[in-house]
Enzyme design. Sequence first.
Site, mmCIF file in Angstrom:
data_model
loop_
_atom_site.group_PDB
_atom_site.id
_atom_site.type_symbol
_atom_site.label_atom_id
_atom_site.label_comp_id
_atom_site.label_asym_id
_atom_site.label_seq_id
_atom_site.Cartn_x
_atom_site.Cartn_y
_atom_site.Cartn_z
ATOM 1 C CG ASP A 36 64.224 34.198 -62.955
ATOM 2 O OD1 ASP A 36 63.846 34.460 -61.797
ATOM 3 O OD2 ASP A 36 63.438 34.070 -63.912
ATOM 4 C CG ASP A 289 72.114 5.451 -24.237
ATOM 5 O OD1 ASP A 289 71.735 5.830 -23.119
ATOM 6 O OD2 ASP A 289 73.311 5.361 -24.569
ATOM 7 N N GLY A 424 68.674 19.450 -25.693
ATOM 8 C CA GLY A 424 67.892 20.345 -24.858
ATOM 9 C C GLY A 424 67.636 19.797 -23.473
ATOM 10 C CG MET A 425 66.795 15.703 -22.885
ATOM 11 S SD MET A 425 65.145 15.732 -22.202
ATOM 12 C CE MET A 425 65.287 14.423 -20.998
#
Length: 503
Positions: A36, A289, A424-425
């Site tokens: 802990d 945009d 990702g485009m």
Amino acid sequence: MKLAYWMYAGPAHIGTLRVASSFKNVHAIMHAPLGDDYFNVMRSMLERERDFTPVTASIVDRHVLARGSQEKVVENILRKDQQEKPDLILLTPTCTSSILQEDLQNFVERATSTTHSDILLADVNHYRVNEFQAADRTLEQIIAFYLEKGAAEAEQTKKPSANILGIFTLGFHHQHDCREIYRILKDLGIQINQIVPEGSLVTNLKNLTRAWFNIVPYREIGLMAAEYLQKHYQMPYIDRTPMGLVETASWIRQIRTFVKGIESLDFEKYIDQQTRFVSQAAWFSRSIDCQNLTGKKALVFGDATHAAAMTKILVREMGIHVCCAGTYCQQDADWFREQVQGFCDQVLITEDHTQVGNMIANIEPAAIFGTQMERHVGKRLDIPCGVISAPIHIQNFPLSYRPFLGYEGTNQIADLVYNSFTLGMEDHLLEIFGGHDVKTVITKNLSTDQDLVWTSSAQNELQKIPGFVRNRIKRNTEKFARSQKIQQITVEVMYAAKEAATA
């Protein structure tokens, strides 16, 4: 207690230790077994600070179990009192050591008689509350202790002033948010009386009551302390979060109600100037945009403060469709539902990350705004994710200035939203023009059903689809195949799935 693969909010003792470690010259002693005592490692790894007061662990081992903890705990308190000479020593058990049901308050009373430091036992039920609730209660307990111990300063400051409650260590962009709040208040001619607990001394807490009002930027910590100060010292407070253009303007207007009668600048003119010249978000929301994002689906999940604020920003300021908004702060469920009512299709209140993951998989939003866990889910499903909330990560402690609150924060959020949707485009361009490991990245297997078999012709057809939508089409095709009890996916099945989706 529960065994969990992932927790959005940590155990109670972490919240207590975060508050204690945020104060200067306060030492925390944690009564806990080995395992802990990871707080020091966690803080030194994540928080970029040159120095901080480490937490001392009073280890519960087999010897302690045999003869009791009193001798060891008291010895650790006395040793730290002599070595560190702190203003306050805060003793806290963990949920594990609480099983022993020892009278730690008796240990504290015994040690108090021979120490120069003040000693407190954290008044937290470690079985019933989480990290945020424990932090909130611990901060209130410390403030109440020092205001009741010494005479609170009754005279207000001559100029308008405010306390900022709830800025503390390991917070999500807390240091940057605090700088932005400080900047706005300075522009408005309002002084900062105290920032608690980060970097403050407990001996100065008696001066809290000199401020005209209190500011609570985050509901998760500071609200109980503000309510205590209002009840006992009639100090008003603001618990609105200045996140986004609309909420920041409302926050400033609420501040104006606390400083009526004082000659200062024109608040409405200040809001207008900041909106037009400091924040770029208003201009960006009208740009082509941002207009291209109108109507796109998003899912929001995080702590109550950030998730509610982000939902409002996406819908009200950017025209984005929030299909689901959720929080893991179950203690704030009613408040959260009230805040996001009318801004989203459905509300999700849960601490179970698998429920959130299933919701993302079912909805398939264009972007996610959540925690690090949602970022991992999004990576697996090829859905971009912007991190907007704790649990914190090393990425949430940038050296550059990145607040989420105030007018500078609106710029950070606008960038985050735009980059999340467009991330990702460009994958299909990498495939066209070539690049290292392109095939490995784009064609990774994200199937949810390993029993399905793709024929070689279907796989070739799949490769013709642009990378930025390929995995979504793959999942939709597999979903259609399962619904039709088809085991082998052919080109014909792909076209049938496409027709079913557009029907």
